[in-house]
Scaffold this motif. Structure first.
Motif, mmCIF file in Angstrom:
data_model
loop_
_atom_site.group_PDB
_atom_site.id
_atom_site.type_symbol
_atom_site.label_atom_id
_atom_site.label_comp_id
_atom_site.label_asym_id
_atom_site.label_seq_id
_atom_site.Cartn_x
_atom_site.Cartn_y
_atom_site.Cartn_z
ATOM 1 N N VAL C 78 -0.845 -27.719 27.390
ATOM 2 C CA VAL C 78 -2.211 -28.236 27.263
ATOM 3 C C VAL C 78 -3.025 -27.340 26.338
ATOM 4 O O VAL C 78 -3.747 -27.810 25.458
ATOM 5 C CB VAL C 78 -2.903 -28.327 28.641
ATOM 6 C CG1 VAL C 78 -4.352 -28.774 28.461
ATOM 7 C CG2 VAL C 78 -2.163 -29.303 29.538
ATOM 8 N N GLY C 138 5.195 -32.035 33.372
ATOM 9 C CA GLY C 138 4.307 -32.822 34.201
ATOM 10 C C GLY C 138 2.835 -32.652 33.893
ATOM 11 O O GLY C 138 1.976 -33.233 34.571
ATOM 12 N N CYS C 139 2.524 -31.846 32.902
ATOM 13 C CA CYS C 139 1.100 -31.702 32.608
ATOM 14 C C CYS C 139 0.616 -32.736 31.602
ATOM 15 O O CYS C 139 -0.577 -32.861 31.341
ATOM 16 C CB CYS C 139 0.766 -30.284 32.153
ATOM 17 S SG CYS C 139 1.843 -29.644 30.875
ATOM 18 N N PHE C 140 1.534 -33.466 30.975
ATOM 19 C CA PHE C 140 1.147 -34.584 30.115
ATOM 20 C C PHE C 140 1.703 -35.874 30.687
ATOM 21 O O PHE C 140 2.757 -35.878 31.328
ATOM 22 C CB PHE C 140 1.713 -34.413 28.697
ATOM 23 C CG PHE C 140 0.958 -33.419 27.868
ATOM 24 C CD1 PHE C 140 -0.405 -33.180 28.088
ATOM 25 C CD2 PHE C 140 1.605 -32.720 26.854
ATOM 26 C CE1 PHE C 140 -1.092 -32.259 27.304
ATOM 27 C CE2 PHE C 140 0.908 -31.808 26.071
ATOM 28 C CZ PHE C 140 -0.437 -31.570 26.304
ATOM 29 N N LEU C 141 1.006 -36.942 30.446
ATOM 30 C CA LEU C 141 1.538 -38.245 30.817
ATOM 31 C C LEU C 141 2.804 -38.468 29.990
ATOM 32 O O LEU C 141 2.951 -37.916 28.902
ATOM 33 C CB LEU C 141 0.508 -39.336 30.508
ATOM 34 C CG LEU C 141 -0.762 -39.296 31.351
ATOM 35 C CD1 LEU C 141 -1.770 -40.300 30.820
ATOM 36 C CD2 LEU C 141 -0.404 -39.618 32.806
#
Lengths: 200, 200, 200, 200
Positions: C78, C138-141
């Motif tokens: 991110v 898992g921090c991005f779609l």
DNA sequence: TATGAATGAGCCTTCATTCAT
DNA sequence: AATGAATGAAGGCTCATTCAT
């Protein structure tokens, strides 16, 4: 390095412009005769117009030089006018090319033509001055300067052109014609055509 | 006499050719000003060249008519020459358009230009004849006819052109100028410019 | 590092190419601005094309360097994406010249353009990698990597260009705008535009 | 009589301009493909520039029409934005030719390019309006309208271009790709890329 | 290394002329 | 008689590239 190239273009341009007039003259032809590539012309001149104007300015300078030199040999306006007429006829005859352009490209409203007439006016003023000085001294009739000067220029240049463009086969020796024509012009301009003047 | 359409084309062509010279003149423009379609011109004239020649012939006929009529009013060569000069100046001044074409399109080796000079020679011969007749009668000096005639024509036409193309704002009334200019030309051509003639 | 002359040519070329685009750019102008003779360029570069490609490669290397450096400061995708966006906007804004060429010379089938898109793909892959790593963590779609990466690049570069080419008088301070624009892009790309997400 | 001819020129011009860009496009080629003589183009269009601008205006009108029609089918800004994205992708994809010109000829200081950006701004404003209306209704996040709108346009157009110009052999069915790409864009623009939002 | 005069293929544009209607 | 869309040869000019110095 080679002002030679420019000179060649210049020479070629004079010939082509004179032969064809400004519009019909082709840059291709000028380049061909000059023995250079078309691009070379554009390396030295901005375009057709500039080349042409440069040419005419050059021609005008030369003729003015020649005429001024002729006038310096004497102080007598009558002789000076004689020199002017001879010089004019001689130059135009030898540079018929230039003479043609001068007469045929001077009338119109394009920028170039304005510039031209301005230059031509200088030449006319030269004549006008002589007439003026002569008038003041009493050796010339009190003519209206400008109109007369223009008329004299017109007489000389059209006479030369008409001669240059007549049928090529019946042309006499140039040098001879130059003298002849200058004489005829001198007679016309000096004495006019009317014979008896006493009664008038 | 001429059908409507042709007349319109003719008028328009005179204007456009005069304003732009032969080369720059565009058939499009001629058609536009005449209010006809471009094709219409080609229906009546073979092409640009023919249209132009027709025009110039027309102009030459008119001027020759005018000059001949002027000459018929008297038998005296001196008066006839006067009429010629006046008629020439007047016509050229009123048809500056034609004057310009006459002077600028007459020199060159294109067919059209040959034809032109031929026509012009007719006009010069008119002058030459008068000079000849006058010379025979003793009222004119024995000038060399052709050269002098050409010079007279050149003097008149260039003087008119120079006047027509000077700065538009300082132009005096045309009619007045015509008289003036004719007078100046007459003085030049009749008496010349040199003053003292007693000794002769 | 680079010899003086080459550097000057390079600088000049960037300016001229950017101002005029590849086709309109003139070697003459590049030489003039660089203060060298035209031949000198050809002594150092094979031709216009090679000069241009060298330029773009240089630009691409710089931008890739900058972006890679930005990404090294953190491991968090991110934050890395944040750095990418900021770096991209900053670089393009400061090298509007390059930005313009990048966007306008990248599409087409000429050899040079192929090479260009290849380079551009490297940049896109950088973004794609971040998205991929973030998705894995898992921090991005779970977005479709390539399309999204290209879209992000397009969003950033077109936004910058539109800003650089708007009316010059209403331009705010560059530095301020860079921060602003990066923020707007981050918001768009991070959260999208739709508000209610609870119900989904 | 035959608006057919103009249409043929138009079609041909679109192809040629798109394939080669404005500068490299040759009028000869446009004429050849249109099956008309070169002069015919100049009979209908003033020149290369005018032809090009006419083309682009036409393209812009078509795309604006299509987008506006898409937006009329619903009042919901979210659906409207969806329609915009789909319409944009679809149109650009089907008119890759136009898409390329739009993106590559819009940046610069030539007159034509100014006009272009002005037109493009209309399109951006369409997006901006939707975002604005949606923001007012609370269905969109309060984004900074203009920057976001430009970014959305950039995302869509560059994504399409990148797709159109990738290696021709690996291209999937267009229709399929259009749907796909629109979906990816919708996801990006609607939800952004960041996953967990609860914790933030 | 650097120069700049010279090159020439290439391209946009013009415009007199044709011809189907 | 008149039209005007279409033609295509022709010409001015540009500009990347070369090469002798």
């Amino acid at each position: 390095m080679r002002p030679e190239t420019i000179e060649q273009i210049f020479q070629s341009a004079v010939e082509v412009f004179a032969h064809s007039g400004f519009e019909r003259a082709k840059m291709d032809e000028i380049a061909r005769r000059a023995g250079v590539a078309k691009g070379t012309i554009y390396y030295h001149f901005k375009g057709k117009e500039e080349l042409f104007v440069a040419l005419m300015n050059d021609g005008m300078e030369r003729i003015m030089d020649q005429l001024r030199r002729r006038m310096e040999v004497t102080e007598d306006p009558v002789h000076q006018l004689e020199g002017l007429l001879e010089g004019l006829v001689e130059y135009l005859y030898h540079n018929g090319t230039f003479a043609k352009l001068l007469i045929s490209e001077s009338w119109g409203s394009i920028e170039r033509q304005h510039e031209f007439r301005a230059r031509l006016r200088e030449l006319v003023e030269l004549i006008e001055d002589v007439l003026g000085r002569g008038g003041a001294r009493g050796c010339f009739l009190p003519v209206k300067g400008h109109d007369t000067a223009v008329a004299i220029f017109g007489a000389a240049s059209v006479a030369v052109l008409q001669d240059l463009f007549r049928d090529p086969d019946e042309k006499p020796a140039p040098e001879e014609r130059i003298g002849e024509m200058a004489d005829h012009l001198k007679q016309l301009i000096y004495k006019g055509v009317v014979a008896s003047r006493s009664g008038k």
